[in-house]
Design a protein around this motif. Sequence first.
Motif, PDB file in Angstrom:
ATOM      1  N   SER A 103       0.841  -1.199   0.000  1.00 20.22           N
ATOM      2  CA  SER A 103       0.000   0.000   0.000  1.00 20.22           C
ATOM      3  C   SER A 103       0.872   1.243   0.000  1.00 20.22           C
ATOM      4  CB  SER A 103      -0.913   0.018   1.233  1.00 20.22           C
ATOM      5  OG  SER A 103      -1.779  -1.098   1.226  1.00 20.22           O
ATOM      6  N   ILE A 104       0.311   2.324  -0.555  1.00 25.53           N
ATOM      7  CA  ILE A 104       0.996   3.615  -0.555  1.00 25.53           C
ATOM      8  C   ILE A 104       0.327   4.526   0.463  1.00 25.53           C
ATOM      9  CG2 ILE A 104       1.571   5.658  -1.903  1.00 25.53           C
ATOM     10  CD1 ILE A 104       1.558   3.955  -4.396  1.00 25.53           C
ATOM     11  N   PHE A 105       1.131   5.070   1.386  1.00 26.95           N
ATOM     12  CA  PHE A 105       0.645   6.079   2.326  1.00 26.95           C
ATOM     13  C   PHE A 105       1.145   7.438   1.845  1.00 26.95           C
ATOM     14  CE2 PHE A 105       0.144   3.570   6.592  1.00 26.95           C
ATOM     15  CZ  PHE A 105      -0.567   2.588   5.923  1.00 26.95           C
ATOM     16  N   TYR A 106       0.215   8.304   1.405  1.00 23.12           N
ATOM     17  CA  TYR A 106       0.561   9.687   1.096  1.00 23.12           C
ATOM     18  C   TYR A 106       0.318  10.507   2.356  1.00 23.12           C
ATOM     19  CZ  TYR A 106       1.578  10.391  -3.897  1.00 23.12           C
ATOM     20  OH  TYR A 106       2.181  10.441  -5.123  1.00 23.12           O
ATOM     21  N   ILE A 107       1.361  11.151   2.892  1.00 21.33           N
ATOM     22  CA  ILE A 107       1.254  11.870   4.165  1.00 21.33           C
ATOM     23  C   ILE A 107       1.519  13.355   3.916  1.00 21.33           C
ATOM     24  CG2 ILE A 107       2.136  12.053   6.526  1.00 21.33           C
ATOM     25  CD1 ILE A 107       3.196   9.143   6.149  1.00 21.33           C
ATOM     26  N   ASP A 108       0.585  14.181   4.336  1.00 21.93           N
ATOM     27  CA  ASP A 108       0.759  15.629   4.210  1.00 21.93           C
ATOM     28  C   ASP A 108       0.628  16.251   5.601  1.00 21.93           C
ATOM     29  OD1 ASP A 108       0.809  17.953   2.102  1.00 21.93           O
ATOM     30  OD2 ASP A 108      -0.656  18.539   3.638  1.00 21.93           O
ATOM     31  N   VAL A 109       1.609  17.074   5.994  1.00 21.86           N
ATOM     32  CA  VAL A 109       1.630  17.676   7.329  1.00 21.86           C
ATOM     33  C   VAL A 109       0.689  18.885   7.353  1.00 21.86           C
ATOM     34  CG1 VAL A 109       3.056  18.768   9.095  1.00 21.86           C
ATOM     35  CG2 VAL A 109       3.987  16.878   7.726  1.00 21.86           C
ATOM     36  N   ASP A 110      -0.216  18.912   8.324  1.00 16.89           N
ATOM     37  CA  ASP A 110      -1.147  20.032   8.496  1.00 16.89           C
ATOM     38  C   ASP A 110      -0.553  21.043   9.466  1.00 16.89           C
ATOM     39  OD1 ASP A 110      -3.001  18.566   6.933  1.00 16.89           O
ATOM     40  OD2 ASP A 110      -3.672  17.484   8.731  1.00 16.89           O
ATOM     41  N   GLY A 111      -0.532  22.320   9.080  1.00 14.21           N
ATOM     42  CA  GLY A 111      -0.080  23.382   9.979  1.00 14.21           C
ATOM     43  C   GLY A 111       1.410  23.636   9.953  1.00 14.21           C
ATOM     44  N   PHE A 112       2.120  23.096   8.976  1.00 11.02           N
ATOM     45  CA  PHE A 112       3.575  23.296   8.948  1.00 11.02           C
ATOM     46  C   PHE A 112       3.951  24.716   8.525  1.00 11.02           C
ATOM     47  CE2 PHE A 112       7.555  23.363   6.512  1.00 11.02           C
ATOM     48  CZ  PHE A 112       8.446  22.992   7.513  1.00 11.02           C
ATOM     49  N   LYS A 113       3.252  25.279   7.537  1.00  5.53           N
ATOM     50  CA  LYS A 113       3.635  26.593   7.008  1.00  5.53           C
ATOM     51  C   LYS A 113       3.592  27.687   8.082  1.00  5.53           C
ATOM     52  CE  LYS A 113       2.797  29.687   3.093  1.00  5.53           C
ATOM     53  NZ  LYS A 113       2.864  30.910   3.893  1.00  5.53           N
ATOM     54  N   PRO A 114       2.560  27.755   8.927  1.00  4.39           N
ATOM     55  CA  PRO A 114       2.566  28.786   9.981  1.00  4.39           C
ATOM     56  C   PRO A 114       3.768  28.664  10.921  1.00  4.39           C
ATOM     57  CG  PRO A 114       0.369  27.895   9.709  1.00  4.39           C
ATOM     58  CD  PRO A 114       1.265  27.046   8.880  1.00  4.39           C
ATOM     59  N   VAL A 115       4.168  27.427  11.234  1.00  2.49           N
ATOM     60  CA  VAL A 115       5.343  27.228  12.103  1.00  2.49           C
ATOM     61  C   VAL A 115       6.595  27.768  11.421  1.00  2.49           C
ATOM     62  CG1 VAL A 115       6.819  25.514  13.223  1.00  2.49           C
ATOM     63  CG2 VAL A 115       4.337  25.237  13.245  1.00  2.49           C
ATOM     64  N   ASN A 116       6.727  27.465  10.159  1.00  2.22           N
ATOM     65  CA  ASN A 116       7.890  27.917   9.393  1.00  2.22           C
ATOM     66  C   ASN A 116       7.937  29.439   9.318  1.00  2.22           C
ATOM     67  OD1 ASN A 116      10.152  26.727   8.033  1.00  2.22           O
ATOM     68  ND2 ASN A 116       9.333  27.502   6.102  1.00  2.22           N
ATOM     69  N   ASP A 117       6.748  30.052   9.127  1.00  4.01           N
ATOM     70  CA  ASP A 117       6.688  31.514   9.026  1.00  4.01           C
ATOM     71  C   ASP A 117       6.951  32.177  10.373  1.00  4.01           C
ATOM     72  OD1 ASP A 117       6.102  31.212   6.367  1.00  4.01           O
ATOM     73  OD2 ASP A 117       3.927  31.460   6.614  1.00  4.01           O
ATOM     74  N   MET A 118       6.443  31.579  11.457  1.00  2.99           N
ATOM     75  CA  MET A 118       6.542  32.193  12.780  1.00  2.99           C
ATOM     76  C   MET A 118       7.928  32.014  13.399  1.00  2.99           C
ATOM     77  SD  MET A 118       4.207  31.488  16.174  1.00  2.99           S
ATOM     78  CE  MET A 118       2.727  31.989  15.296  1.00  2.99           C
ATOM     79  N   TYR A 119       8.495  30.819  13.285  1.00  6.17           N
ATOM     80  CA  TYR A 119       9.739  30.520  14.004  1.00  6.17           C
ATOM     81  C   TYR A 119      10.986  30.527  13.104  1.00  6.17           C
ATOM     82  CZ  TYR A 119       6.572  29.055  17.702  1.00  6.17           C
ATOM     83  OH  TYR A 119       5.591  29.025  18.664  1.00  6.17           O
ATOM     84  N   GLY A 120      10.790  30.600  11.804  1.00  2.86           N
ATOM     85  CA  GLY A 120      11.931  30.648  10.895  1.00  2.86           C
ATOM     86  C   GLY A 120      12.235  29.295  10.257  1.00  2.86           C
ATOM     87  N   HIS A 121      13.059  29.368   9.209  1.00  2.00           N
ATOM     88  CA  HIS A 121      13.359  28.146   8.442  1.00  2.00           C
ATOM     89  C   HIS A 121      14.173  27.137   9.246  1.00  2.00           C
ATOM     90  CE1 HIS A 121      11.636  29.517   4.689  1.00  2.00           C
ATOM     91  NE2 HIS A 121      12.260  30.690   4.822  1.00  2.00           N
ATOM     92  N   ALA A 122      15.040  27.615  10.127  1.00  2.00           N
ATOM     93  CA  ALA A 122      15.844  26.684  10.927  1.00  2.00           C
ATOM     94  C   ALA A 122      14.944  25.849  11.822  1.00  2.00           C
ATOM     95  CB  ALA A 122      16.867  27.446  11.761  1.00  2.00           C
ATOM     96  N   ALA A 123      13.958  26.499  12.436  1.00  2.00           N
ATOM     97  CA  ALA A 123      13.012  25.770  13.279  1.00  2.00           C
ATOM     98  C   ALA A 123      12.162  24.835  12.429  1.00  2.00           C
ATOM     99  CB  ALA A 123      12.129  26.752  14.043  1.00  2.00           C
ATOM    100  N   GLY A 124      11.797  25.294  11.210  1.00  5.00           N
ATOM    101  CA  GLY A 124      11.023  24.450  10.311  1.00  5.00           C
ATOM    102  C   GLY A 124      11.789  23.205   9.899  1.00  5.00           C
TER     103      GLY A 124
END
Length: 767
Positions: free
Chosen positions: A621-642
Amino acid sequence: MLHHQHKKKRFTIGFLSANVAFDVESLLFQGMRQAAEKYGVNLVYISQLENENLDSFKHLSDLHGMRLENNLNKSDNRLQASSKYDKLQTIVKNFAIDGLIFIGWSKDAEDSNIHLLQQAFENIPIISVGKDIDNITSVYTHGSQYISELTKHLIEEHLCRNIALIAPRKFDKRIDRFIDTMQAYQIYDQNIVIDKEIEGINDSVMRINAAFNILFNERQADIDAVIVMTASEGKYALEYLQDRGIRVPEDIKLVCYEDHPSIAYSSPSLTTIDYPFEKLGYSSGETLVRLLNEGKAPLLTEIPTKIVYRDSCGCSINSAPRFEYDTVFYNSENASVVDLAAHLSSLFPSLNINFDKVINTFLADIKEEKTDAFLPILQDELKRHNHEYRETTLQEFINALKEATFPYYSDNELYNIRAEKIWFAAKYIVKDFSNHQTILDFISTDKINKVLKAINQSFMSAYSLPKIIHVMENAMTWLKIPSCFLHLSKNEQLHDDSLVFSYYDDETKNISEKQVADVFAHFVNRKREERFDLVVMLHSLNQSETALIVMEPGENQTNTLISYWVQIIAALKGAFLMDESQELIKKLAYYADTDPLTKLFNRRFFYRSLKSAIKKEQPFSIFYIDVDGFKPVNDMYGHAAGDDLLQQIAGRITFILGKTSYPLEHELLYGNAKANAIFRLGGDEFTVLFNSTDPIEIEAYVKKLIRFIELPYSINGQHKSVISCSVGISSFPADSNDLESLLKKADTALYCAKKLKNTFQIYSSIN
């Protein structure tokens, strides 16, 4: 003076190689073998063969018309001296060597190294051969003295005034003696002494070409003679001058140092100093045995030599040698044949001739007690032993025999006439025998070179250890090597677990079988019951691996064995290089297929893995996984934290699904990553090939994954619950057996899951 407190039944002496490239080492070793055989001691030739020696060996092999091809890594660094002696100490210990001979002009004898050599072998006696060294027992020849005599000969006999010197590679007393002699005649010209100008050039052809280019082209020197310092340089100097249209000796006299058949039978033959390498080897072996047996020996033993005058200086090669009577025998009317034989045996220890028989037959011939028996017996004695007797040595023997027997017939005119006829014939028998031996030697050398070339071609296609061993098995018979052991290890200890090749008693031993696991120890212990000669050669293949070979030489010269060893080294390095290259390819392929941030496989490798899995037709089986809420974390804390968050997510996916992921198989996979069919497609998208299509099992694992993903993460040192994930699932072959269709259905399922977020959707469950 060092000596052993406990005398052994049979001593073992060692000969430490300086530069295996030179023919002189073969002659030294040959002399030592004769001494070892005479005194019943074992002899071990030890060479730490490093790449600077290999370069020299390639050049010097040209003297015999042979070039070795190899793929040796020229960038390897030479081992430090202290490390070198550590390795040599191990060899000396393993072979229970009681005393060691080293070459006095080698790097081991230089001021910076001699104390290391003495410290390393402080518990056994050491002897210098070829050069006298302070406070060390030495067997040597005053080569510089003969350079002076040869220079005087050119000045006085041939009226030379502009004598050029092409200096040796390393400065020694011979240069000083040449300069002193020229200055004594007030004809020294520094402009025609080539020394520093060619420093660092090791190739003989290049040295000679560079030296003559300086003399003739740059300095426009007008010379009438030139002295070179080796037989090989003499050969190449003659070729250079003749190619330039310069006649030898009519235009320029050419003389050299060291003798060799290639210059004895050149046209013209070269005048040279017959440096007594074989006698030096014999005497050094004899001196060391005496030191071991008696605890003392002469500190200095000088071996005399002579100048061999030939055509290249203007002398005739057929000129009769001066006849000098030995006063001991000339004045001893009552000297017995036994005394004469003992005297000749001491003068010519390398000639295994029945001196009693030869003397008695000669005396019977001149008295006509026998008719023409001496000359056939002389021929038989020379042929019977099949030794590589040199013409100069044999002529010296005839002269000494003539001198020793002269008192027996000096007062009888008839005996004198008969004797002179015999000596005249004997001279040409010796010359013919020497010519015959030289021809046989060249034929033998040509055959050996052809065998070595065939072996080398086989090695060139052997890029693995088993193939190398197979070539070695064949080579044992071709080269008639009685025994051979090859070790590959992290150090120089000759443990059986490092033994990869074992050959003796005309067969290769199976070292993997328990009953012959100790084959090397068995061989050495058996050999200790009888006298043996061994050649031991060591080489560092890389920073961690060392190769060591042990061979009985049989009838082979050391040059032949060294040529063979160079080929083995080249093959081993090629095999190691091939292994390293394949390992590097695997690493590069792994990195090319891996996401550098999360260390998961990337999109490129996902498609290759999916295609491979479909071909195997095993359900997954194929599991396609997409992370919910990642972009706000990246924008708020920076790319290093992302980036840090993505790494934590990847770790959690691997923790939950790693053991149940599809077992990937690919020849370029590296390390443990091959067990985890988990991929980062890019951004915050991941996928997994799950090793099941059972809906119940799928649901259990995907729910566990979703719960684990939404747990708090460490972001900038604080634990925060900030993300979740959505998962879309399709199965092979239930949903599709086509790659594109299977991916599209997994993507459709993911789209449905993302509408709700923090959940999953199986494609087959969509209405």
